[in-house]
Design a protein around this motif. Structure first.
Motif, PDB file in Angstrom:
ATOM      1  N   SER A  71     -85.308  19.710   5.226  1.00  0.00           N
ATOM      2  CA  SER A  71     -84.216  18.819   5.610  1.00  0.00           C
ATOM      3  C   SER A  71     -82.905  19.451   5.160  1.00  0.00           C
ATOM      4  CB  SER A  71     -84.386  17.434   4.990  1.00  0.00           C
ATOM      5  OG  SER A  71     -84.453  17.516   3.579  1.00  0.00           O
ATOM      6  N   SER A  72     -81.816  19.139   5.843  1.00  0.00           N
ATOM      7  CA  SER A  72     -80.541  19.795   5.541  1.00  0.00           C
ATOM      8  C   SER A  72     -79.463  18.784   5.202  1.00  0.00           C
ATOM      9  CB  SER A  72     -80.085  20.640   6.737  1.00  0.00           C
ATOM     10  OG  SER A  72     -79.827  19.814   7.859  1.00  0.00           O
ATOM     11  N   THR A  73     -78.467  19.250   4.452  1.00  0.00           N
ATOM     12  CA  THR A  73     -77.292  18.449   4.105  1.00  0.00           C
ATOM     13  C   THR A  73     -76.050  19.287   4.363  1.00  0.00           C
ATOM     14  OG1 THR A  73     -78.501  17.269   2.377  1.00  0.00           O
ATOM     15  CG2 THR A  73     -76.100  17.176   2.289  1.00  0.00           C
TER      16      THR A  73
END
Length: 361
Positions: A71-73
């Motif tokens: 998952s990315s931010t």
């Protein structure tokens, strides 16, 4: 098992079977359930007030690790292709339901393609772990960073580990107007809604008012009283990490070994500026050595120079040098300590501290 709750009664269930009920919390919040046998499945706790269910929480055991999940931010404006913006990619070791396995410690290998610069991650306590195309999971999770370039576009990251299903994620950087190497965009900030309010507890127990006669009990500092503006408190077993004042977060760090394990008084540092109206008084409960640490930047008060002897040792308390004084007190002797100084003091004055140690016979 332990349950932290501000309710007045807690029920514990394992796989929907009621195991125990506890309505007597330690320190007002900690409910203990001894000798709970581990079972795979679901644990649920319920919090009650006046026999009314107010809150519940459920936790489930995790299955075997089967895959990696990415998952990315990025910033609130997206990932900016300005050559310095950072995208964070979390990788988790998960079971077949997608739940993170907190025991996951797998070594994960990465590949990257597209206009991004790999900055990698870090394994705590392990040398040479930064900026590699591999990283170990810690408690089933870890994080890597990718820096943008001046060229925008899609960057693809794939994570793989032996025995686990791989995962791939694509993050796309956005074009940024740059003129002669300069951009008018300021660094991104995550803004908090000014109307946002922290949620209140479901229930707030009644707090008993501060009562020095009830709280301040000690074998050495008996009949203790303090007339300064702030609150003082008696504590036992001084050592590294113990809080020195009632109104500051500075802790004792390196102190002379002979002080470790002694009883001590937490006074309010705010009273360090006063000298006329403060008074600390107690009766020596046993034959004892009294130690006083005094700020070297402040003129020493008469009670200290008259009755106490400089030990030659110092204590560094939050960057302030405190000279250590001592005197012997006999059991039953009345001890009175006046204010921090007999005159004017600097603005950032530190209040003196007091430690007591039983005389060995």
């Amino acid at each position: 098992m332990y349950v932290v709750s501000n309710c007045t009664k807690v029920k514990l269930y394992i796989n929907n079977k009621l195991i125990a009920i506890n309505d007597k919390a330690d320190s007002g919040y900690l409910y203990k359930f001894p000798k709970v046998e581990f079972q795979e499945g679901e644990i649920k706790v319920e919090g009650y007030l006046n026999d009314k269910l107010l809150v519940s929480q459920t936790k489930k055991t995790v299955g075997e690790s089967v895959a990696i999940k990415l998952s990315s931010t990025v910033g609130p404006e997206g990932w900016l292709a300005d050559g310095s913006d950072i995208a964070l990619v979390d990788f988790e070791i998960v079971d077949k339901e997608g739940h993170r396995n907190p025991l996951g410690r797998n070594k994960v290998d990465f590949t990257i393609s597209g206009p991004g610069i790999w900055r990698g991650g870090y394994n705590s306590g392990k040398a040479n772990t930064t900026n590699n195309l591999f990283l170990d999971a810690e408690a089933g999770i870890n994080r890597v960073a990718i820096r943008s370039m001046l060229q925008s576009g899609a960057v693809t990251i794939t994570a793989s580990a032996e025995g686990l299903k791989s995962d791939t994620i694509t993050i796309t950087s956005k074009s940024v107007a740059i003129d002669n190497g300069l951009s008018k965009l300021l660094p991104q900030e995550f803004k908090v809604d000014p109307n946002f309010e922290e949620p209140l507890p479901i229930y707030t127990p009644k707090t008993e008012p501060y009562n020095p006669a009830r709280v301040n009990k000690s074998d050495l500092f008996t009949k203790f009283s303090y007339t300064g503006n702030g609150k003082a408190a008696l504590r036992k077993n001084v050592h590294w990490g113990k809080k020195a004042y009632t109104d500051m977060e500075h802790n004792y760090t390196v102190i002379p070994r002979y002080l470790v394990g002694s009883e001590y008084i937490r006074v309010p540092n705010s009273d360090g500026k006063y000298w006329a109206r403060d008074q600390l008084q107690f009766i020596a409960g046993k034959d004892m050595i009294i130690y006083v640490g005094h700020d070297d930047r402040v003129e020493r008060p008469v009670f200290l120079t008259k009755d106490y002897k400089d030990t030659g040792d110092d204590v560094n308390l939050g960057g302030v040098k405190m000279s250590l004084f001592k005197r012997i007190a006999k059991k039953g002797e009345s001890i009175i300590m006046a204010g921090n100084s007999d005159g004017d003091v600097p603005e950032n004055t530190r209040m003196y501290f007091v430690i007591g140690k039983k005389v060995k016979k």
